[in-house]
Design an enzyme around this catalytic site. Structure first.
Site, PDB file in Angstrom:
ATOM      1  N   HIS A  17       1.194  21.806 -30.939  1.00 25.19           N
ATOM      2  CA  HIS A  17      -0.175  22.197 -30.604  1.00 25.19           C
ATOM      3  C   HIS A  17      -0.844  21.046 -29.856  1.00 25.19           C
ATOM      4  CE1 HIS A  17      -1.543  19.684 -33.932  1.00 25.19           C
ATOM      5  NE2 HIS A  17      -0.679  20.302 -34.725  1.00 25.19           N
ATOM      6  N   HIS A  20       0.014  17.364 -30.634  1.00 23.13           N
ATOM      7  CA  HIS A  20       1.293  16.864 -30.112  1.00 23.13           C
ATOM      8  C   HIS A  20       1.198  16.626 -28.600  1.00 23.13           C
ATOM      9  CE1 HIS A  20       2.279  19.414 -33.677  1.00 23.13           C
ATOM     10  NE2 HIS A  20       2.744  18.246 -34.054  1.00 23.13           N
ATOM     11  N   CYS A 136       7.601  15.087 -51.438  1.00 21.52           N
ATOM     12  CA  CYS A 136       6.920  16.154 -50.690  1.00 21.52           C
ATOM     13  C   CYS A 136       7.773  16.487 -49.468  1.00 21.52           C
ATOM     14  CB  CYS A 136       5.526  15.729 -50.251  1.00 21.52           C
ATOM     15  SG  CYS A 136       4.800  16.960 -49.144  1.00 21.52           S
ATOM     16  N   CYS A 139       5.918  16.361 -46.027  1.00 24.57           N
ATOM     17  CA  CYS A 139       5.676  14.979 -45.563  1.00 24.57           C
ATOM     18  C   CYS A 139       6.988  14.227 -45.402  1.00 24.57           C
ATOM     19  CB  CYS A 139       4.852  14.169 -46.559  1.00 24.57           C
ATOM     20  SG  CYS A 139       3.195  14.749 -46.817  1.00 24.57           S
ATOM     21  N   CYS A 160       0.968  17.897 -53.484  1.00 24.41           N
ATOM     22  CA  CYS A 160       0.740  16.891 -52.434  1.00 24.41           C
ATOM     23  C   CYS A 160      -0.736  16.875 -52.028  1.00 24.41           C
ATOM     24  CB  CYS A 160       1.602  17.248 -51.227  1.00 24.41           C
ATOM     25  SG  CYS A 160       1.208  16.264 -49.786  1.00 24.41           S
ATOM     26  N   HIS A 163      -0.829  18.377 -48.305  1.00 24.61           N
ATOM     27  CA  HIS A 163      -0.485  19.779 -48.083  1.00 24.61           C
ATOM     28  C   HIS A 163      -0.897  20.710 -49.221  1.00 24.61           C
ATOM     29  CE1 HIS A 163       2.253  17.655 -45.362  1.00 24.61           C
ATOM     30  NE2 HIS A 163       2.010  18.679 -44.586  1.00 24.61           N
ATOM     31  N   LYS A 317      -8.942  17.741 -39.745  1.00 26.39           N
ATOM     32  CA  LYS A 317      -7.785  17.432 -38.907  1.00 26.39           C
ATOM     33  C   LYS A 317      -7.117  18.735 -38.468  1.00 26.39           C
ATOM     34  CE  LYS A 317      -3.205  15.682 -38.826  1.00 26.39           C
ATOM     35  NZ  LYS A 317      -2.005  15.298 -39.516  1.00 26.39           N
ATOM     36  N   LYS A 320      -1.231  22.781 -38.527  1.00 25.46           N
ATOM     37  CA  LYS A 320      -0.715  24.137 -38.718  1.00 25.46           C
ATOM     38  C   LYS A 320      -1.060  24.639 -40.106  1.00 25.46           C
ATOM     39  CE  LYS A 320       1.866  24.845 -35.001  1.00 25.46           C
ATOM     40  NZ  LYS A 320       1.768  25.970 -34.096  1.00 25.46           N
TER      41      LYS A 320
HETATM   42  N1  MSP Z   1       8.800  13.627 -36.851  1.00 24.28           N
HETATM   43  C1  MSP Z   1       7.772  12.740 -37.211  1.00 24.28           C
HETATM   44  C2  MSP Z   1       7.711  11.553 -36.288  1.00 24.28           C
HETATM   45  C3  MSP Z   1       8.973  10.771 -36.196  1.00 24.28           C
HETATM   46  S1  MSP Z   1       8.846   9.507 -35.027  1.00 24.28           S
HETATM   47  C4  MSP Z   1      10.189   8.606 -35.227  1.00 24.28           C
HETATM   48  C5  MSP Z   1       6.432  13.462 -37.186  1.00 24.28           C
HETATM   49  N2  MSP Z   1       6.377  14.553 -36.426  1.00 24.28           N
HETATM   50  S2  MSP Z   1       5.077  15.487 -36.226  1.00 24.28           S
HETATM   51  O1  MSP Z   1       5.538  16.675 -35.557  1.00 24.28           O
HETATM   52  O2  MSP Z   1       4.375  15.661 -37.434  1.00 24.28           O
HETATM   53  O3  MSP Z   1       4.210  14.760 -35.175  1.00 24.28           O
HETATM   54  C6  MSP Z   1       3.413  13.704 -35.523  1.00 24.28           C
HETATM   55  C7  MSP Z   1       2.610  13.231 -34.355  1.00 24.28           C
HETATM   56  O4  MSP Z   1       2.009  14.287 -33.595  1.00 24.28           O
HETATM   57  C8  MSP Z   1       1.412  12.413 -34.776  1.00 24.28           C
HETATM   58  O5  MSP Z   1       1.705  11.121 -35.132  1.00 24.28           O
HETATM   59  C9  MSP Z   1       0.614  12.474 -33.533  1.00 24.28           C
HETATM   60  O6  MSP Z   1       1.190  11.638 -32.586  1.00 24.28           O
HETATM   61  C10 MSP Z   1       0.743  13.912 -33.129  1.00 24.28           C
HETATM   62  N3  MSP Z   1      -0.273  14.744 -33.771  1.00 24.28           N
HETATM   63  C11 MSP Z   1      -0.065  15.793 -34.630  1.00 24.28           C
HETATM   64  N4  MSP Z   1      -1.263  16.325 -34.993  1.00 24.28           N
HETATM   65  C12 MSP Z   1      -2.247  15.632 -34.399  1.00 24.28           C
HETATM   66  C13 MSP Z   1      -3.651  15.760 -34.332  1.00 24.28           C
HETATM   67  N5  MSP Z   1      -4.335  16.673 -34.990  1.00 24.28           N
HETATM   68  N6  MSP Z   1      -4.299  14.890 -33.519  1.00 24.28           N
HETATM   69  C14 MSP Z   1      -3.663  13.950 -32.769  1.00 24.28           C
HETATM   70  N7  MSP Z   1      -2.353  13.808 -32.819  1.00 24.28           N
HETATM   71  C15 MSP Z   1      -1.630  14.569 -33.668  1.00 24.28           C
HETATM   72  O7  MSP Z   1       5.504  12.991 -37.806  1.00 24.28           O
END
Ligand code: MSP
Length: 697
Positions: A17, A20, A136, A139, A160, A163, A317, A320
């Site tokens: 989303h 990301h 979790c 997480c 958690c 979550h 925040k 999903k």
């Molecule tokens: N797979 C792990 C990361 C491993 S890196 C070696 C992970 N993945 S995640 O799909 O949860 O993505 C996390 C990252 O997505 C966050 O750290 C951030 O960079 C981005 N974001 C996810 N949601 C976000 C927001 N609501 N706002 C800004 N960035 C966000 O954690």
């Protein structure tokens, strides 16, 4: 000189989303900025494909974990292409996948090195022990007492904090990384390299976490508990902890532990990297990852920079789990890519949280882009078209014309605007290097405002009526066009398409992607250049209609099969679809003509009753403005009393092939949002009076 920038690799259990997309946009901007200066740059993004969450998502979707990962990666590929972030558009250099065979090799190599290492206190860095704790899965980490909600009764598991889902009790043999022996080395690292963790507030947070004492880290799970992952070298009964596996991607991607990849990219050439991460995963990057690297004797990253989170207009925040995400296909459908990029970088003060709302995005696009930069570009170029026969005029005012210029309030010398621009460019670049994009853009918009003021004060349309002011008119237009060129070069990393478009309209042939903004010199725009066809760079977005269209799209997009599929069909209403599946049509962008194939109509429920022996189904008759009401079956019986539906306005898919279920014919389908874990259906309806049969478009 080389530069290496990374985003986190995203979990392959759900579709990306805005959150990301944001980190990818920031990384892409940084990469373009480096490349523009001639620095050989490598930009990594990708997916984190192992672990229990992917396994569970795959199970829910009746896929293998590999198929699940491929499905999500397929979406990522389409999405990054649609947003101009892929390799073909000059974006990332690698889409890293932790299921790549070279990654298995590299991560095994790192494990082996750590397995052989001694800690600074002279003990083995890796040891086998037993772990017992609350884990979790979403997480992918164990939770300590202050990180979970305690249960009300002793036979329930804790939940958690993030979550609110139940934690798993895990007690099993595990390899441990002796993190507790690395506290001093880590503190020394933060001390000796103040820029290692940024911004400073985050560095302080990390430092106090480490100073508070570190616990050893469980870095494997038994294969019987988690099989989808990289096997521990020489002990295949264990699977590596998913974060060990995932973090290592940053070095395996460029060739650590694999000769062929080393040959293609080059570890020595590109390491160390600048890691961009959300603050949510800072600890993994700023504590665990440096400790693993210390143990393995691999140099540390260049820096770890943590950005804030996008929150919804109410301050929660975006995630999903909360169902308040901004979906990428909606963004892509209604907004130019550059407007989204600009908004992301302008609105989020780097490091702090940022609020995202469609209304704000529309307002900023209209004020800063359409009325700001876009308008400056159109008025300048249109006047050059009209008054200078479509050629860039001379910027010089000869001695004999100086008096006339002075009379018109225009300075004969261009020294003032030249030094103003040089200063603004230097400030802009300094902010850019500090990753203070919001400030940098403010500075650039100071330039837009000044050029606008220059035009409004000089009134070229009046100058054009007076032949003695020819040179004054030319000089004003030249200055404005030259300012536009500077802006295009400076802004290219933020808005590549718009920058290219402005350059094209200015008649420039050089590729702005390779133009180093440090080298901009006043007067670089050649007199006599024939300008290109003039077009609006940023069309205005009509707010009310667009907001309505977005709402409609979101309502129809969140309707999922669970709300219409009757019990006994392939997807029962009790079955939870993963995020990856919850939004049909999101996986690929459709044309408006595809959407037009679906006939959505307003319907009014006339009758509603339960069906014997089908506890999930209701039998409805619905008036959709046809001579006879339609008969529909809907899997909503567990959530709606039949009587409560009578007289209600709903949305019906009117041109769906009819089908028979439990002996009843269903002549269409109703739309409902699917809410929460169990996919509770909530019927789509209208706030205003609407006639039966009205078409939804
Ligand atoms: N797979 C792990 C990361 C491993 S890196 C070696 C992970 N993945 S995640 O799909 O949860 O993505 C996390 C990252 O997505 C966050 O750290 C951030 O960079 C981005 N974001 C996810 N949601 C976000 C927001 N609501 N706002 C800004 N960035 C966000 O954690």
């Amino acid at each position: 000189m080389t530069f290496y920038v990374t985003t986190p690799i995203y979990y392959a259990n759900s579709l990306p989303h805005l959150g990301h997309l944001y980190t990818m946009v920031v990384a892409d901007t940084i990469a373009r900025h480096q490349r523009q200066q001639g620095v050989e740059t490598f930009f990594l993004t990708g997916t984190d494909e192992h672990g229990i969450n992917i396994e569970r998502a795959a199970q829910r979707n009746k896929r293998t974990p590999q198929e699940q990962a491929d499905f999500v990666v397929g979406y990522f590929e389409k999405m990054t292409a649609a947003f101009g972030l892929d390799q073909a558009h000059g974006g990332y250099d690698i889409f890293m996948r932790t299921t790549a065979p070279f990654h298995y090799e590299g991560v095994s190599e790192l494990w082996r090195r750590i397995a052989k290492a001694q800690t600074p206190k002279g003990r083995p860095a890796l040891y086998k022990g037993h772990y017992e704790g609350w884990f979790c899965a979403p997480c992918a980490e164990y939770k300590t007492e202050d990180e979970y909600i305690k249960p009300e009764t002793s036979d329930e598991p804790p939940r958690c904090l993030v979550h609110e889902t139940p934690l798993d009790r895990v007690s099993e043999e595990s390899y441990f990384f002796r993190l507790s022996d690395y506290d001093q080395e880590l503190l020394d690292l933060y001390e000796s390299r103040p820029d290692f963790v940024r911004p400073e507030s985050r560095r302080n947070e990390v430092r106090s976490f480490v100073a508070g004492g570190l616990q050893d880290l469980s870095v494997s799970r038994l294969r019987t508990s988690v099989s989808w992952g990289v096997p521990v070298p020489d002990d295949p009964n264990h699977t590596m902890y998913v974060w060990f596996d995932a973090l290592t991607n940053y070095i395996t991607a460029i060739g650590f532990g694999n000769e062929q990849q080393e040959h293609v990219v080059g570890f020595e050439k590109f390491w160390p990297a600048l890691h961009l991460v959300g603050k949510d995963i800072l600890r993994f990057h700023a504590v665990y990852w440096p400790a693993f690297l210390l143990a393995a004797g691999v140099p540390q990253p260049r820096a770890i920079v943590a950005h804030g989170m996008w929150v919804d207009p109410t301050g929660r925040k975006m995630s999903k789990t909360l169902g308040n995400t901004i979906e990428l296909d909606v963004l892509n459908r209604f907004f130019p890519i550059d407007a989204i990029r600009y908004f992301c970088l302008r609105e989020m003060v780097f490091g702090q949280d940022g609020r995202f709302g469609y209304a704000n995005l529309i307002d900023r696009t209209n004020s800063d882009l359409a009325s700001g930069l876009g308008n400056l570009s159109s008025r300048t170029l249109t006047m050059i078209q009209r008054y200078c026969e479509g050629r860039i005029p001379s910027g010089l005012i000869a001695d004999e014309a100086r008096l006339a210029a002075k009379r018109a309030g225009v300075e004969a010398e261009d020294a003032a605007i030249r030094s103003f621009l040089e200063h603004a460019r230097d400030v802009f670049l300094r902010y850019f290097d500090e990753l203070a994009f919001s400030r940098a853009l403010e500075e650039a918009w100071g330039v837009v405002a000044r050029a606008d003021k220059m035009i409004s004060d000089a009134k070229p349309w009046d100058l054009a009526k007076d032949p003695s002011q020819r040179q004054t008119l030319n000089a004003v237009l030249y200055r404005s066009a030259e300012t536009l060129r500077w802006l295009a070069v400076m802004l290219y990393p933020v808005m590549p398409d718009a920058a290219r478009e402005i350059c094209r309209q200015l008649g420039l042939k050089d590729d702005v992607a390779r133009f180093d903004p440090h080298k901009l010199q006043w007067g670089g725009l050649p007199e006599g250049t024939e300008i290109g066809e003039v077009k609006p760079v940023f069309p205005r977005i009509e707010k009310t209609n667009t907001m309505n269209d977005i709402k409609t799209t979101e309502t129809t997009a969140t309707a999922d099969e669970t709300s219409q599929a009757p019990a006994g069909s392939t997807k029962g209403s009790g079955q939870h679809a993963t995020e990856a599946d919850a939004v049909p049509g999101v996986a690929s962008f459709i044309e408006i003509t595809d959407f037009a194939k679906i006939e959505l109509r307003v319907g009014e429920v006339r009758t509603a009753e339960r069906i014997p022996k089908a506890d999930k189904l209701l039998l409805l008759t619905v008036d959709i403005g046809e001579p006879q009401p339609r008969q529909l079956l809907a899997g909503i019986a567990q959530y709606y009393e039949p009587e409560s539906l009578i007289g209600r306005k709903i949305v019906v898919v009117a041109n769906l092939k009819s089908r028979k279920l439990r002996g009843y014919e269903s002549q269409g389908m109703l739309l409902a949002a699917s809410v929460g874990e169990e996919g509770k259906p909530v019927l789509a309806t209208f706030a205003e009076e609407v006639p039966n049969g009205a078409r939804l478009k």
